[in-house]
Design an enzyme around this catalytic site. Structure first.
Site, PDB file in Angstrom:
ATOM      1  N   GLY A  53      10.207  46.031  27.643  1.00 36.89           N
ATOM      2  CA  GLY A  53      10.920  45.578  26.447  1.00 36.89           C
ATOM      3  C   GLY A  53      12.335  45.069  26.645  1.00 36.89           C
ATOM      4  O   GLY A  53      13.065  44.924  25.667  1.00 36.89           O
ATOM      5  N   TRP A  55      13.391  42.071  27.454  1.00 40.49           N
ATOM      6  CA  TRP A  55      13.587  40.765  26.796  1.00 40.49           C
ATOM      7  C   TRP A  55      13.643  40.959  25.274  1.00 40.49           C
ATOM      8  O   TRP A  55      14.434  40.320  24.589  1.00 40.49           O
ATOM      9  CB  TRP A  55      12.470  39.781  27.171  1.00 40.49           C
ATOM     10  N   ASP A  85       2.144  43.085  24.185  1.00 39.74           N
ATOM     11  CA  ASP A  85       1.840  43.472  25.566  1.00 39.74           C
ATOM     12  C   ASP A  85       0.553  44.279  25.590  1.00 39.74           C
ATOM     13  O   ASP A  85       0.153  44.870  24.580  1.00 39.74           O
ATOM     14  CB  ASP A  85       2.989  44.295  26.187  1.00 39.74           C
ATOM     15  N   ASP A 101      -4.089  41.776  24.406  1.00 39.59           N
ATOM     16  CA  ASP A 101      -4.200  40.892  25.573  1.00 39.59           C
ATOM     17  C   ASP A 101      -3.939  39.465  25.106  1.00 39.59           C
ATOM     18  O   ASP A 101      -4.629  38.971  24.202  1.00 39.59           O
ATOM     19  CB  ASP A 101      -5.636  41.033  26.110  1.00 39.59           C
ATOM     20  N   LYS A 166       7.443  32.505  32.601  1.00 36.86           N
ATOM     21  CA  LYS A 166       7.545  32.804  34.030  1.00 36.86           C
ATOM     22  C   LYS A 166       6.449  32.054  34.786  1.00 36.86           C
ATOM     23  O   LYS A 166       5.302  32.011  34.341  1.00 36.86           O
ATOM     24  CB  LYS A 166       7.369  34.307  34.252  1.00 36.86           C
TER      25      LYS A 166
END
Ligand code: SAM
EC number: 2.1.1.205
Length: 316
Positions: A53, A55, A85, A101, A166
């Site tokens: 957590g 971010w 998450d 998911d 990312k």
């Protein structure tokens, strides 16, 4: 590795605990913001793959908490932050949590429902699978997470919005760049100072969401498959022939964060404290249901636990 030795080795790990961040990753988002002003005018955000957590903490501190301090501000005027998450996450003020998911269509539906017809200004995704060390495999699984993120983006992001994801740099980076360019005219790959040089990790900063004309979010996978196929999108053909010689794709790549700031690959001496002994700080928020929790419980439970542990590793 013990807590103290990580403290010695990694300055961002230490600073995160000192500043109350749940993970050192917070600095990556902060450094991306320093370069790209990603929070400008932002009120609604989706944080994909958010646990533990840090971010979401950045989003709460940068967007939610300042808005709450505005006199006479009503709940409905407060920024909306939705975090998703696979793992459960301890609460963060102003952050709605969804456990699920991101590759599952139902998770996207839950996120969309929270926006109640409105669109997000920003979607961030720091998702990472369990790294195997096999670069091609890790890069592939990572790209699947980004594409899942992109699917959610096509449903919830407003035109003109931003997407930060990312990525793992590897042989398919150019393909990923082309796929993102289908939806965003400006795509930059950024490497924050707090991301180790020794890591293949970087972040795609995608600006000004502009889906192709007539685009239907249901068709996102079909559209992405078209890239590289002979009948594909002509001006974005990223098949291998296109990527060679004069057709090579040059990806804008930018280091961000204060370049004279802390180097994440270096070890810094521990700060001197009174009486000369350094006291390592506890983690800000230990994981509430880590995957290794059962193994730890069994390890604690003497010889019986050892047998169970062996059974557990045989079963998995
Ligand atoms: N940004 C987070 C922070 O600052 O605390 C760190 C994210 S951590 C590097 C990667 C996260 O991706 C893990 O918590 C993992 O559970 C999550 N993740 C991996 N695959 C996922 C999936 N398919 N759906 C949702 N979350 C996923």
């Amino acid at each position: 590795m013990g807590k103290a030795s990580r403290d010695k080795r990694d300055i961002y790990y230490r600073k995160a605990k000192e500043e109350g961040w749940r993970a050192r990753s917070a600095f990556k988002l902060l450094q991306i913001d320093e370069e790209f002003n990603i929070f400008d005018g932002v009120k609604r955000v989706v944080d994909l793959c958010a646990a533990p957590g840090s971010w979401s903490q950045v989003l709460s501190r940068k967007l939610y908490l300042p808005a709450k301090l505005v006199p006479d501000s009503k709940d409905k005027d407060h920024p909306l932050i939705v975090a998703i998450d696979l793992q459960p996450m301890a609460p963060i003020e102003g952050v709605i949590q969804v456990q699920g998911d991101i590759t599952n269509a139902r998770t996207a539906e839950v996120v969309i429902r929270h926006f109640d017809g409105c669109k997000a200004d920003l979607v961030v995704c720091d998702g990472a699978p369990d790294v195997t060390g096999l670069h091609d495999m890790d890069e592939f699984v990572q790209s699947q997470l980004i594409l899942a993120g992109l699917t959610i983006v096509t449903h919830v992001l407003k035109e003109g919005g931003k997407f930060i994801a990312k990525i793992f740099r590897g042989k398919d980076t150019s393909l990923l760049y082309c796929q993102l360019k289908l939806f965003f005219p400006i795509v930059t790959f950024a490497k924050p100072k707090s991301s180790r040089n020794s890591s293949i990790e970087a972040f795609a900063v995608c600006e000004n969401y502009s889906p192709p004309e007539g685009f239907n979010p249901k068709d996102v996978h079909r559209l992405l498959e078209k890239i590289g196929s002979p009948s594909g999108v002509d001006d974005l053909d990223c098949s291998s022939g296109w990527l060679e010689g004069p057709n090579k794709v040059y990806i804008p790549f930018l280091a961000c964060g204060d370049l004279s700031g802390y180097d994440s690959d270096r070890s810094y001496p521990l700060p001197k404290v009174t009486e000369g002994t350094y006291q390592s700080l506890d983690p800000v928020q230990p994981p509430i249901a880590p995957p290794y929790k059962r193994a730890l419980e069994l390890k604690k439970a003497s010889s019986h636990g050892t047998r169970e542990l062996e059974k557990l590793s045989l079963d998995s």
